[in-house]
Scaffold this motif. Structure first.
Motif, mmCIF file in Angstrom:
data_model
loop_
_atom_site.group_PDB
_atom_site.id
_atom_site.type_symbol
_atom_site.label_atom_id
_atom_site.label_comp_id
_atom_site.label_asym_id
_atom_site.label_seq_id
_atom_site.Cartn_x
_atom_site.Cartn_y
_atom_site.Cartn_z
ATOM 1 N N GLU A 189 0.825 -1.209 0.000
ATOM 2 C CA GLU A 189 0.000 0.000 0.000
ATOM 3 C C GLU A 189 0.857 1.256 0.000
ATOM 4 O OE1 GLU A 189 -3.944 -1.787 2.302
ATOM 5 O OE2 GLU A 189 -2.727 -0.222 3.259
ATOM 6 N N SER A 192 2.532 1.744 -3.339
ATOM 7 C CA SER A 192 1.551 2.221 -4.313
ATOM 8 C C SER A 192 1.274 3.710 -4.119
ATOM 9 C CB SER A 192 0.254 1.422 -4.169
ATOM 10 O OG SER A 192 -0.720 1.847 -5.089
ATOM 11 N N LEU A 226 2.017 -3.613 -10.577
ATOM 12 C CA LEU A 226 2.922 -2.668 -9.938
ATOM 13 C C LEU A 226 4.129 -2.368 -10.816
ATOM 14 C CD1 LEU A 226 2.884 -3.912 -6.229
ATOM 15 C CD2 LEU A 226 1.543 -2.060 -7.256
ATOM 16 N N THR A 357 -6.032 -5.491 0.288
ATOM 17 C CA THR A 357 -4.882 -4.612 0.137
ATOM 18 C C THR A 357 -5.321 -3.449 -0.746
ATOM 19 O OG1 THR A 357 -3.348 -6.478 0.295
ATOM 20 C CG2 THR A 357 -2.487 -4.428 -0.641
ATOM 21 N N SER A 359 -3.993 -1.138 -2.529
ATOM 22 C CA SER A 359 -3.051 -0.596 -3.499
ATOM 23 C C SER A 359 -3.806 -0.247 -4.768
ATOM 24 C CB SER A 359 -1.966 -1.634 -3.793
ATOM 25 O OG SER A 359 -2.559 -2.875 -4.142
#
Length: 472
Positions: A189, A192, A226, A357, A359
């Motif tokens: 997190e 991100s 990511l 999560t 993100s």
């Protein structure tokens, strides 16, 4: 009220939920908190971090508007002071709400640090205007002192260059570069968030994949996403050492291939997990001790009662299978309060606690991963559908997927796993599916709205029930 029915030590999510439910059941309750009610989740974790992640989502939206949709929007600047003021206002309003709720329920909140003196009594030090206060509970004591971030040897958090998850979002300004140690939910997190805000981010995880407790396909999809965002994800990697400098940190990382990677960053975030807070709690005076990992383990999980009758434990003090999540703490608090009131209460099904999560993209899951189901001897059917296979997924354009693990031949659903935009808001349905031991056919007969991301959930269950529509 020196002799309440229930004495709660710690005012985080587990503690205050216990207090509220016990008071609603007619018990007198004293809650002792040395900081602020709401705990880590409200003041340093869940709420402020998700506020900041929402701001990051808005920043990402500006880039998407310009690059994908032809909306010629630009980002002039991020007013850090205004952004953090909004975050702090959200936290403060929630804090006032919890305080008001406790007061309305008749819970007496005592400010101070509690230490057990017997199994039913505590001494509270530092009470404003009183100094010390002795309290004894008639029915039971509930331990809810929470957890703190773990650190690594040689890394001393200073709140600016080396930070933990407790202070990362309160550090001054936005750094140009960040090295994140730990690829669990917290590390992902924060990686991100900082990437959305324009920082160069390196994410280092010692396990062979990020989110190692999630289904392997979740880890794979998120890693890919990511990396597409420009985050340097290093799995199977370990920190060798780090030197704190005036302008930041210089670290050496051993990669999965055995090479040494030098990383220079303005800020190093240590996100390698959390550890229970029991120092100074006086466990031995009550006949209690922690296990070898620092947890206070219950002997009766149906009551969350320790080996000492009348002493219960909730929240981050509990070992696995409790996941150490705020919403699990709420459920644990309800269970303990009802137990102390003599009200029948179902045990907490920790296997059916959803995990999220936050993100970009998000992940959400509930139940067993495919590997866990197979390890338990189940023969399973698995179906996975990319979110880009439904129209709303194409609109969002972030990729992602829905994966369902069920007993072979149309049997019980063991787990549901998602990656994609807003999947945190989609997982509640699957929590009911797993929690109620549903079969794919039970879900397939219900209609999901079109066009939505949740359509993908319905499509996967249709396929597993032998009624595939858009899947081949």
């Amino acid at each position: 009220m020196s002799t309440p029915d229930v004495l709660v030590v710690g005012g985080g999510t587990g503690g205050y939920s216990t207090a509220l439910r016990a008071a609603a059941l007619g018990l007198t309750v004293v809650l002792v908190e040395r900081d602020k009610v709401g705990g880590t989740c409200l003041h340093r974790g869940c709420i402020p971090s998700k506020a900041m992640l929402h701001a990051a989502e808005l920043v990402d939206g500006i880039a998407e508007a310009r690059e994908r949709w032809g909306v010629k929007a630009t980002l002039d600047d991020v007013d850090w002071a205004a952004l953090t003021a909004t975050r702090d206002d959200i936290v403060a309003r929630n804090h006032r709400g919890v305080e008001a709720h406790l007061a309305h329920a008749g819970v007496r909140v005592v400010a101070g640090t509690a230490r057990l003196t017997t199994a039913r009594s505590v001494r509270v030090e530092g009470v404003p205007g009183q100094g010390a206060l002795d309290l004894t509970a008639r029915r039971g004591v509930v331990l809810a002192t929470g957890s703190r971030p773990r650190t690594l040897p040689g890394l001393v958090p200073d709140g600016s260059r080396v930070v933990t998850s407790d202070d990362a979002l309160f550090a001054p300004g936005l750094p140009d570069s960040v090295l994140v140690l730990g690829g669990g939910a917290i590390g992902v997190e924060y990686a991100s968030f900082h990437r959305s805000m324009g920082a160069q981010v390196t994410l280092v995880e010692a396990a062979d994949r990020i989110l190692p407790l999630e289904d392997a396909d979740v880890s794979r999809h998120l890693t890919r996403a990511l990396k597409r965002r420009g985050i340097d994800v290093r799995t199977g990697a370990r920190l060798l050492d780090a030197e704190v400098r005036k302008a930041g940190v210089r670290a050496r990382v051993r990669t999965v291939r055995g090479e040494t990677l030098a990383v220079e960053a303005c800020r190093l975030l240590v996100a390698v997990g959390r550890t229970p807070v029991t120092e100074g709690l006086g466990l031995s005076a009550a006949g209690l001790a922690t296990d070898d990992r620092g947890f206070v383990a219950p002997v009766d999980w149906t009551r969350l009662e320790t080996a000492v009758p009348g002493v219960h434990v909730v929240g981050d003090l509990l070992p696995p299978p409790s996941p150490g999540l705020a919403h699990a703490s709420f459920a644990e608090g309800l269970l303990v309060a009802e137990t102390l009131a003599g009200v029948p209460s179902a045990p907490v099904d920790h296997a059916a606690v959803p995990r999220v999560t936050y993100s970009s993209p998000q992940t959400a899951s509930v139940g067993l991963s495919e590997a866990e189901a197979r390890a338990r001897g189940h023969e399973v059917d698995v179906d996975t559908m990319p979110l880009t296979a439904v129209a709303k997924g194409m609109v969002h354009g972030q990729g992602g997927m829905v994966k369902v693990v069920a007993e072979k031949g149309g049997g019980q659903v063991w787990g549901v796993h998602m990656v994609g935009p807003h999947v945190s808001e989609m997982i509640a349905e699957s929590q009911l599916i797993v929690g109620w031991d549903a079969h794919p056919s039970d879900v397939a007969r219900h209609i999901h709205p079109h066009p939505t991301l949740s359509e993908a959930v319905g499509e996967v269950f249709l396929t597993l029930a032998g009624r595939a529509l858009h899947q081949q």
